[in-house]
Design a protein around this motif. Structure first.
Motif, mmCIF file in Angstrom:
data_model
loop_
_atom_site.group_PDB
_atom_site.id
_atom_site.type_symbol
_atom_site.label_atom_id
_atom_site.label_comp_id
_atom_site.label_asym_id
_atom_site.label_seq_id
_atom_site.Cartn_x
_atom_site.Cartn_y
_atom_site.Cartn_z
ATOM 1 N N GLY A 114 39.146 -8.232 -13.019
ATOM 2 C CA GLY A 114 38.195 -9.043 -12.712
ATOM 3 C C GLY A 114 38.231 -9.208 -11.223
ATOM 4 O O GLY A 114 37.223 -9.450 -10.690
ATOM 5 N N ALA A 115 39.099 -9.008 -10.322
ATOM 6 C CA ALA A 115 39.194 -9.211 -8.971
ATOM 7 C C ALA A 115 38.432 -8.130 -8.497
ATOM 8 O O ALA A 115 37.518 -7.771 -7.490
ATOM 9 N N ILE A 116 38.649 -6.532 -8.955
ATOM 10 C CA ILE A 116 37.871 -5.353 -8.461
ATOM 11 C C ILE A 116 36.335 -5.756 -9.043
ATOM 12 O O ILE A 116 35.422 -5.420 -8.131
ATOM 13 N N THR A 117 36.113 -6.169 -9.921
ATOM 14 C CA THR A 117 34.791 -6.355 -10.298
ATOM 15 C C THR A 117 33.900 -7.117 -9.588
ATOM 16 O O THR A 117 32.984 -7.170 -9.033
ATOM 17 N N GLY A 118 34.752 -8.528 -9.274
ATOM 18 C CA GLY A 118 33.935 -9.580 -8.564
ATOM 19 C C GLY A 118 33.826 -9.106 -6.975
ATOM 20 O O GLY A 118 33.089 -9.398 -6.211
ATOM 21 N N ASP A 119 34.781 -8.119 -6.408
ATOM 22 C CA ASP A 119 34.606 -7.760 -5.263
ATOM 23 C C ASP A 119 33.329 -6.770 -5.065
ATOM 24 O O ASP A 119 32.697 -6.583 -4.167
ATOM 25 N N ARG A 120 33.338 -5.691 -5.905
ATOM 26 C CA ARG A 120 32.087 -4.882 -6.198
ATOM 27 C C ARG A 120 30.860 -5.926 -6.152
ATOM 28 O O ARG A 120 29.878 -5.192 -5.483
ATOM 29 N N PHE A 121 30.824 -6.594 -6.878
ATOM 30 C CA PHE A 121 29.430 -7.406 -7.024
ATOM 31 C C PHE A 121 29.273 -8.257 -5.816
ATOM 32 O O PHE A 121 28.106 -8.246 -5.265
ATOM 33 N N GLU A 122 30.301 -8.734 -5.114
ATOM 34 C CA GLU A 122 30.188 -9.625 -3.929
ATOM 35 C C GLU A 122 29.759 -8.799 -2.608
ATOM 36 O O GLU A 122 29.171 -9.078 -1.916
ATOM 37 N N ASN A 123 30.297 -7.584 -2.479
ATOM 38 C CA ASN A 123 30.133 -6.728 -1.490
ATOM 39 C C ASN A 123 29.299 -5.374 -1.486
ATOM 40 O O ASN A 123 29.396 -4.524 -1.084
ATOM 41 N N ARG A 124 28.394 -5.689 -2.700
ATOM 42 C CA ARG A 124 27.533 -4.238 -2.839
ATOM 43 C C ARG A 124 26.520 -3.840 -1.827
ATOM 44 O O ARG A 124 26.445 -2.775 -1.842
ATOM 45 N N ASP A 125 26.144 -4.647 -0.891
ATOM 46 C CA ASP A 125 25.379 -4.273 0.155
ATOM 47 C C ASP A 125 25.951 -3.774 1.523
ATOM 48 O O ASP A 125 25.350 -3.947 2.270
ATOM 49 N N GLN A 126 27.220 -4.145 1.437
ATOM 50 C CA GLN A 126 27.896 -3.818 2.351
ATOM 51 C C GLN A 126 28.365 -2.538 2.896
ATOM 52 O O GLN A 126 28.336 -1.767 1.756
ATOM 53 N N ARG A 127 28.487 -2.038 4.124
ATOM 54 C CA ARG A 127 28.895 -0.793 4.466
ATOM 55 C C ARG A 127 30.546 -0.698 4.358
ATOM 56 O O ARG A 127 31.144 -1.697 4.732
ATOM 57 N N PRO A 128 31.078 0.482 4.309
ATOM 58 C CA PRO A 128 32.574 0.446 4.487
ATOM 59 C C PRO A 128 32.967 0.222 5.817
ATOM 60 O O PRO A 128 32.379 0.298 6.795
ATOM 61 N N GLN A 129 34.141 -0.387 5.871
ATOM 62 C CA GLN A 129 34.826 -0.867 7.323
ATOM 63 C C GLN A 129 35.257 0.344 7.983
ATOM 64 O O GLN A 129 34.972 0.284 9.178
ATOM 65 N N TYR A 130 35.629 1.520 7.491
ATOM 66 C CA TYR A 130 36.016 2.599 8.221
ATOM 67 C C TYR A 130 34.802 3.178 8.601
ATOM 68 O O TYR A 130 33.739 3.101 8.123
ATOM 69 N N SER A 131 34.836 4.030 9.913
ATOM 70 C CA SER A 131 33.655 4.632 10.537
ATOM 71 C C SER A 131 33.620 6.106 10.059
ATOM 72 O O SER A 131 34.807 6.974 10.256
ATOM 73 N N GLN A 132 32.530 6.569 9.662
ATOM 74 C CA GLN A 132 32.569 8.032 9.289
ATOM 75 C C GLN A 132 32.457 9.009 10.702
ATOM 76 O O GLN A 132 32.542 10.157 10.831
ATOM 77 N N TYR A 133 31.940 8.153 11.874
ATOM 78 C CA TYR A 133 31.735 8.650 13.027
ATOM 79 C C TYR A 133 32.418 8.212 14.102
ATOM 80 O O TYR A 133 31.876 7.125 14.727
ATOM 81 N N PRO A 134 34.029 8.375 14.210
ATOM 82 C CA PRO A 134 34.581 7.710 15.305
ATOM 83 C C PRO A 134 34.172 7.822 16.569
ATOM 84 O O PRO A 134 34.343 6.859 17.548
ATOM 85 N N GLN A 135 33.301 8.678 17.142
ATOM 86 C CA GLN A 135 32.826 8.686 18.504
ATOM 87 C C GLN A 135 31.715 7.783 18.636
ATOM 88 O O GLN A 135 31.516 7.543 20.003
ATOM 89 N N TYR A 136 31.376 6.982 17.749
ATOM 90 C CA TYR A 136 30.292 6.090 17.968
ATOM 91 C C TYR A 136 30.722 4.710 17.826
ATOM 92 O O TYR A 136 30.170 3.724 18.018
ATOM 93 N N GLN A 137 32.111 4.658 17.681
ATOM 94 C CA GLN A 137 32.685 3.357 17.457
ATOM 95 C C GLN A 137 32.366 2.461 18.573
ATOM 96 O O GLN A 137 32.415 1.205 18.364
ATOM 97 N N ASP A 138 32.222 2.900 19.827
ATOM 98 C CA ASP A 138 32.069 1.709 21.049
ATOM 99 C C ASP A 138 30.772 1.342 21.558
ATOM 100 O O ASP A 138 30.440 0.692 22.049
ATOM 101 N N GLY A 139 29.782 2.066 20.475
ATOM 102 C CA GLY A 139 28.384 1.789 20.732
ATOM 103 C C GLY A 139 27.605 2.561 21.624
ATOM 104 O O GLY A 139 26.435 2.162 21.975
#
Length: 178
Positions: A99-124
């Motif tokens: 239930g927790a996994i399903t509720g989390d996916r439902f709530e955060n379905r439009d969110q991007r992952p918190q980790y960055s795939q491009y670490p050189q761009y983290q500072d903007g």
């Protein structure tokens, strides 16, 4: 035999009528360099630091945990309804996790992952290099306009190099037809 004698006389006459040539030196009066303008290409590059718009693929958004909590509670209640004894406890625990996994996916379905795939761009900011081709005009010597004098007469010609003070000339002597 007559033919041989006539051919010999004819050949001798032709050789005598041909022009005679020899070389001599003429005096150079001036040698003016002649210039041409040539465009020489080169690359001109510049580097700039630009600020990234931190929205979109590079933004790590805050996750919402309400869906996981509500899903875990609902899954626990449903799991508790199934089974009996120690199986009831296992079904409740499994219901909470699913239930927790399903509720989390439902709530955060439009969110991007918190980790960055491009670490050189983290500072903007990132460095951008822009290049363009620039044409620089350059003057080059194309040749020399040479004025020279030979036996009292002045002549002008264009030569690739400066001849110096004297210019070798070919003189042709040819009889005039009367």
């Amino acid at each position: 035999m007559k033919r041989l004698v006539i051919a010999s006389l004819f050949a001798t006459t032709l050789l005598a009528a041909q022009a005679q040539s020899f070389t001599d030196n003429a005096r150079v009066r001036s040698a003016e360099p002649q210039y041409e303008t040539v465009n020489v290409p080169r690359n001109e590059c510049s580097s700039q630091w630009i600020n990234e718009n931190r929205r979109g693929a590079y933004e790590s958004q805050d996750r919402q945990y309400g869906g996981a909590i509500v899903g875990g509670l609902a899954g626990g209640v449903l799991g508790h309804q199934i089974g009996g004894g120690s199986g009831k406890d296992a079904a409740t625990a499994l219901g909470v996790v699913l239930g927790a996994i399903t509720g989390d996916r439902f709530e955060n379905r439009d969110q991007r992952p918190q980790y960055s795939q491009y670490p050189q761009y983290q500072d903007g900011q990132r460095e951008v290099q822009r290049c363009r081709t620039v044409y620089d005009p350059q003057s080059r010597i194309n040749g020399y306009r040479v004025t020279y004098e030979y036996r009292g007469q002045q002549y002008t010609t264009v030569m690739r190099s400066n001849p110096g003070y004297n210019l070798p000339v070919r003189v042709t002597v040819q009889p005039m037809e009367q």
